[in-house]
Write an enzyme that holds these catalytic residues in place. Structure first.
Site, PDB file in Angstrom:
ATOM      1  N   HIS A  59       0.918   7.042   5.464  1.00  0.00           N
ATOM      2  CA  HIS A  59       0.600   5.650   5.157  1.00  0.00           C
ATOM      3  C   HIS A  59      -0.893   5.442   5.347  1.00  0.00           C
ATOM      4  O   HIS A  59      -1.488   6.012   6.261  1.00  0.00           O
ATOM      5  CB  HIS A  59       1.375   4.705   6.081  1.00  0.00           C
ATOM      6  CG  HIS A  59       1.455   3.326   5.545  1.00  0.00           C
ATOM      7  ND1 HIS A  59       0.455   2.411   5.720  1.00  0.00           N
ATOM      8  CD2 HIS A  59       2.405   2.727   4.791  1.00  0.00           C
ATOM      9  CE1 HIS A  59       0.790   1.300   5.100  1.00  0.00           C
ATOM     10  NE2 HIS A  59       1.973   1.447   4.538  1.00  0.00           N
ATOM     11  N   ASP A  76       9.817   3.746   3.161  1.00  0.00           N
ATOM     12  CA  ASP A  76      10.615   4.274   2.052  1.00  0.00           C
ATOM     13  C   ASP A  76      11.470   5.478   2.433  1.00  0.00           C
ATOM     14  O   ASP A  76      12.301   5.920   1.652  1.00  0.00           O
ATOM     15  CB  ASP A  76       9.685   4.676   0.891  1.00  0.00           C
ATOM     16  CG  ASP A  76       9.018   3.465   0.273  1.00  0.00           C
ATOM     17  OD1 ASP A  76       9.708   2.458   0.082  1.00  0.00           O
ATOM     18  OD2 ASP A  76       7.804   3.525  -0.012  1.00  0.00           O
TER      19      ASP A  76
HETATM   20  N1  CMC Z   1       2.629  14.866   2.186  1.00  0.00           N
HETATM   21  C1  CMC Z   1       1.670  15.802   2.395  1.00  0.00           C
HETATM   22  N2  CMC Z   1       0.381  15.522   2.677  1.00  0.00           N
HETATM   23  C2  CMC Z   1       0.035  14.249   2.727  1.00  0.00           C
HETATM   24  C3  CMC Z   1       0.958  13.204   2.518  1.00  0.00           C
HETATM   25  C4  CMC Z   1       2.293  13.561   2.240  1.00  0.00           C
HETATM   26  N3  CMC Z   1       3.226  12.618   2.037  1.00  0.00           N
HETATM   27  N4  CMC Z   1       0.327  12.016   2.624  1.00  0.00           N
HETATM   28  C5  CMC Z   1      -0.942  12.288   2.899  1.00  0.00           C
HETATM   29  N5  CMC Z   1      -1.136  13.630   2.972  1.00  0.00           N
HETATM   30  C6  CMC Z   1      -2.379  14.340   3.317  1.00  0.00           C
HETATM   31  C7  CMC Z   1      -3.386  14.320   2.181  1.00  0.00           C
HETATM   32  O1  CMC Z   1      -3.222  15.436   1.342  1.00  0.00           O
HETATM   33  C8  CMC Z   1      -4.688  14.320   2.940  1.00  0.00           C
HETATM   34  O2  CMC Z   1      -4.894  15.606   3.419  1.00  0.00           O
HETATM   35  P1  CMC Z   1      -6.439  16.156   3.606  1.00  0.00           P
HETATM   36  O3  CMC Z   1      -7.064  15.270   4.650  1.00  0.00           O
HETATM   37  O4  CMC Z   1      -6.270  17.562   4.029  1.00  0.00           O
HETATM   38  O5  CMC Z   1      -7.083  16.012   2.253  1.00  0.00           O
HETATM   39  C9  CMC Z   1      -4.386  13.442   4.172  1.00  0.00           C
HETATM   40  O6  CMC Z   1      -2.972  13.596   4.381  1.00  0.00           O
HETATM   41  C10 CMC Z   1      -4.716  11.963   3.977  1.00  0.00           C
HETATM   42  O7  CMC Z   1      -4.035  11.526   2.800  1.00  0.00           O
HETATM   43  P2  CMC Z   1      -4.618  10.467   1.779  1.00  0.00           P
HETATM   44  O8  CMC Z   1      -4.002  10.722   0.440  1.00  0.00           O
HETATM   45  O9  CMC Z   1      -6.106  10.414   1.878  1.00  0.00           O
HETATM   46  O10 CMC Z   1      -4.041   9.138   2.401  1.00  0.00           O
HETATM   47  P3  CMC Z   1      -3.963   7.742   1.690  1.00  0.00           P
HETATM   48  O11 CMC Z   1      -4.113   6.740   2.740  1.00  0.00           O
HETATM   49  O12 CMC Z   1      -4.905   7.704   0.533  1.00  0.00           O
HETATM   50  O13 CMC Z   1      -2.483   7.742   1.069  1.00  0.00           O
HETATM   51  C11 CMC Z   1      -0.156   7.506   0.870  1.00  0.00           C
HETATM   52  C12 CMC Z   1      -1.413   7.117   1.649  1.00  0.00           C
HETATM   53  C13 CMC Z   1       1.010   6.668   1.366  1.00  0.00           C
HETATM   54  C14 CMC Z   1      -0.364   7.231  -0.625  1.00  0.00           C
HETATM   55  C15 CMC Z   1       0.129   9.014   1.086  1.00  0.00           C
HETATM   56  O14 CMC Z   1       0.393   9.260   2.448  1.00  0.00           O
HETATM   57  C16 CMC Z   1       1.278   9.534   0.216  1.00  0.00           C
HETATM   58  O15 CMC Z   1       1.039   9.941  -0.918  1.00  0.00           O
HETATM   59  N6  CMC Z   1       2.536   9.503   0.734  1.00  0.00           N
HETATM   60  C17 CMC Z   1       3.691   9.865  -0.071  1.00  0.00           C
HETATM   61  C18 CMC Z   1       4.111   8.689  -0.933  1.00  0.00           C
HETATM   62  C19 CMC Z   1       4.749   7.594  -0.130  1.00  0.00           C
HETATM   63  O16 CMC Z   1       5.604   7.812   0.695  1.00  0.00           O
HETATM   64  N7  CMC Z   1       4.355   6.340  -0.428  1.00  0.00           N
HETATM   65  C20 CMC Z   1       4.907   5.150   0.212  1.00  0.00           C
HETATM   66  C21 CMC Z   1       3.930   4.461   1.098  1.00  0.00           C
HETATM   67  S1  CMC Z   1       4.706   3.256   2.207  1.00  0.00           S
HETATM   68  C22 CMC Z   1       5.380   2.034   1.194  1.00  0.00           C
HETATM   69  C23 CMC Z   1       4.340   1.235   0.521  1.00  0.00           C
HETATM   70  O17 CMC Z   1       3.879   0.256   1.094  1.00  0.00           O
HETATM   71  O18 CMC Z   1       3.983   1.576  -0.596  1.00  0.00           O
END
Ligand code: CMC
Length: 424
Positions: free
Chosen positions: A302, A359
Site C-alpha cells: 500500500h 483487497d
Molecule cells: N508484490 C511485490 N512487490 C511489490 C508489491 C507487491 N504487491 N507492491 C509493491 N512492491 C514492491 C515494488 O516492486 C517496489 O520494490 P523496489 O523498491 O524494489 O522497486 C516497492 O515494493 C515499492 O512499491 P511501489 O510500487 O513503489 O509502491 P506504490 O506505493 O507505488 O504502490 C501499490 C502501491 C498498492 C500499487 C502496490 O503495492 C501494488 O501494486 N500492490 C498490488 C496491487 C494491490 O493490491 N492494490 C490494492 C491497493 S489497496 C486498495 C486500494 O485502495 O486501492
C-alpha cells in the site's frame, strides 16, 4: 512552526508550513513557481498534499484509519452504512431524526428513471460490470442535468446514493440473463441491494442476516480512504466543475484498475492460480520478487500503510466468521492465510513494508456471499461512493479551490524545424 528554507541556485527562499490537526507537516509550495520559477517533481504524487481535508485520517506507520475522527474499528463494530454515509457526506453522525430522514430519502429515490432499465439490455452480457456501472452513473446525468444550486446538488447526491444499488444489481442481473428486480421500500439499504441481486420473482427471497451484516461491514470499510487514485480522480474531474455523475463515473473508472480497487478481483484469480498450481507458494513469491516477471502479489502493499492495513485485519477475522455462518468451506481462505504467513516472514516483503491490504481478504467474503468475481470492484465502488461524494462536496465548498492542473518537467525534443512529408 518556522517556515522551511529552500536554497535554489544559491538563493534562499522561505516556504510557509501547514500543520494538520494530527501534527502532520506540509510545506506550502503553492507560490513556489511564482517566486523561484521552479516546480516540484513528484511522480505519482507520493509526497504531494493535494488538498486540506477534514474527512479521513490515516497514519500508515501505525495502521490508523479514522472517518471524521472516529476509529474504523469502532465504526465497523456498531454503525450502519447509512450512518456512515451521513457521517462522511454531512460531516457528523446523525441523530435519530436525521438518520430517519436520510433513510427515507434513500428509500424514496431507489427506483431508476423510467426507461433506464432498457439501457442495460443494450450491453453485451459479457460486459464487465464496472463498465456498465460507470456508464450508468454517467447516464444518470441525462435524466438529472447539471444542478443549478446547492439544493439540487444535494438532491443529486441522494439520487446517486439511492440508485447506485439498482445500477450495480442490474449490471449483475443482465450478465446472468435474469430479469431486473424492483427495489422494495420495506427493506434497509443493504437488504434491498441483496434482494435486487438474488431475488428471482415470483419466488420469495429472505435476505440472510449473515449476508446483510457482511455487506454492511464491507461497505463501511471501503467508504473512504482519503486521497487515493479514484478519490483524487473524482476531485480532479470535479475541479473543472463537471457535474456529480460525470465526476463519480470517472472515479469508478479509476477504481477499476488492478493496482487499485480491481485488486480484489485479481487476488481471487491469483489464489485460484496458486491452488491449481499445487499450492506452489514459492513460485508465486519468487515471481513477485522478480521485477522482470511483471507479477505482483495482489492484495499486498500500500502507498500509505507500511505496517498493516486495519481494514485487512478486520476482514481477515470476518472472512472466517462469514464462511462459518454460511456453512461454506473455501480452500482459498487457507491459501490466503498461508500466503500471508510466507510473505510476511520474507525479507523482500518485510523490507518494503508490504502487508495484506483491504483487497486481500474481501474477495473471499464476496465469494462466500455469492457475488461473482467480476462484480467485486463494483462492490468496492458502492461503499466508496459515500467517500467520493463527501470529498467532491468538500472540494467544491473550498473558497480557495481551483481547477486541478499539475505541471510537468518536459523531457522531449527542443524546438526543431518542421519538415513536410515528401509526397512525390
Ligand atoms: N508484490 C511485490 N512487490 C511489490 C508489491 C507487491 N504487491 N507492491 C509493491 N512492491 C514492491 C515494488 O516492486 C517496489 O520494490 P523496489 O523498491 O524494489 O522497486 C516497492 O515494493 C515499492 O512499491 P511501489 O510500487 O513503489 O509502491 P506504490 O506505493 O507505488 O504502490 C501499490 C502501491 C498498492 C500499487 C502496490 O503495492 C501494488 O501494486 N500492490 C498490488 C496491487 C494491490 O493490491 N492494490 C490494492 C491497493 S489497496 C486498495 C486500494 O485502495 O486501492
Amino acid at each position: 512552526m518556522d517556515p522551511a528554507k529552500l536554497i535554489l541556485d544559491g538563493k534562499e527562499y522561505e516556504l510557509p508550513i501547514v500543520v494538520g490537526s494530527e501534527k502532520e507537516v506540509g510545506i506550502d509550495i503553492s507560490k513556489l513557481r511564482g517566486t523561484t520559477g521552479a516546480i516540484t517533481a513528484d511522480s505519482g504524487y507520493g509526497n504531494t498534499g493535494s488538498c486540506l481535508s477534514t474527512i479521513t485520517f490515516i497514519n500508515g506507520e501505525k495502521g490508523i484509519l479514522r472517518y471524521r475522527g472516529y476509529p474504523i474499528e469502532e465504526i465497523a463494530k456498531s454503525a450502519s452504512f447509512t450512518e456512515v454515509i451521513h457521517l462522511l457526506v454531512y460531516g457528523h453522525l446523525p441523530n435519530k431524526q436525521e438518520l430517519e430522514e436520510l433513510t427515507n430519502q434513500l428509500k424514496s429515490h431507489r427506483e431508476l428513471p423510467k426507461g433506464m432499465k432498457s439501457f442495460f439490455d443494450a450491453f453485451p452480457t459479457t460486459a464487465h460490470p464496472m463498465a456498465v456501472f460507470s456508464s450508468m452513473i454517467s447516464a444518470l446525468s441525462t435524466f438529472y442535468p447539471a444542478a443549478k444550486d446547492e439544493e439540487e446538488v444535494n438532491l443529486n447526491v441522494i439520487r446517486l446514493l439511492a440508485k447506485q444499488a439498482a445500477l450495480a444489481a442490474y449490471a449483475y442481473k443482465h450478465s446472468v440473463g435474469q430479469p431486473y428486480v424492483d427495489p422494495r421500500s420495506d427493506l434497509t439499504y443493504t437488504q434491498d441491494f441483496l434482494h435486487m441481486m438474488y431475488a428471482e420473482p415470483p419466488k420469495a427471497y429472505e435476505v440472510p442476516e449473515v449476508l446483510d451484516e457482511a455487506l454492511n461491514l464491507l461497505l463501511i470499510l471501503h467508504a473512504d480512504h482519503e486521497q487515493n487514485c479514484s478519490t483524487s480522480t473524482v476531485r480532479m474531474v470535479g475541479s473543472s466543475q463537471a457535474n456529480l455523475y460525470a465526476s463519480m463515473s470517472a472515479g469508478v473508472g479509476a477504481l477499476w484498475g488492478p493496482l487499485h480497487g480491481g485488486a480484489n478481483q485479481a487476488v481471487i484469480e491469483m489464489l485460484e492460480m496458486i491452488r491449481k498450481d499445487d499450492m506452489n507458494f514459492k513460485k508465486y513469491t519468487d515471481m513477485a520478487k522478480d521485477k522482470s516477471s511483471g507479477f505482483r502479489l495482489m492484495g499486498f502493499g500500500h502507498r500509505v500503510y507500511k505496517n498493516f492495513d486495519p481494514r485487512a485485519t478486520i476482514l481477515k477475522e470476518v472472512a472466517a466468521k462469514v464462511l462459518e455462518g454460511l456453512g461454506i468451506e473455501d480452500p482459498l481462505l487457507e491459501i490466503a492465510k498461508n500466503l500471508e504467513k510466507i510473505a510476511t516472514e520474507d525479507e523482500y516483503f518485510l523490507q518494503r513494508g508490504l502487508y495484506p491490504n483491504v483487497d486481500f481478504y474481501s474477495g473471499i467474503i464476496y465469494r462466500a456471499m455469492g457475488i461473482p468475481t467480476d462484480m467485486f470492484t463494483v462492490m468496492f465502488a458502492l461503499g466508496r461512493m459515500a467517500g467520493w461524494i463527501s470529498q467532491w462536496k468538500e472540494m467544491r465548498a473550498d473558497p480557495k479551490g481551483r481547477i486541478y492542473r499539475p505541471r510537468q518537467v518536459y523531457m522531449g525534443e527542443t524546438q526543431r524545424p518542421f519538415v513536410p512529408v515528401d509526397k512525390r
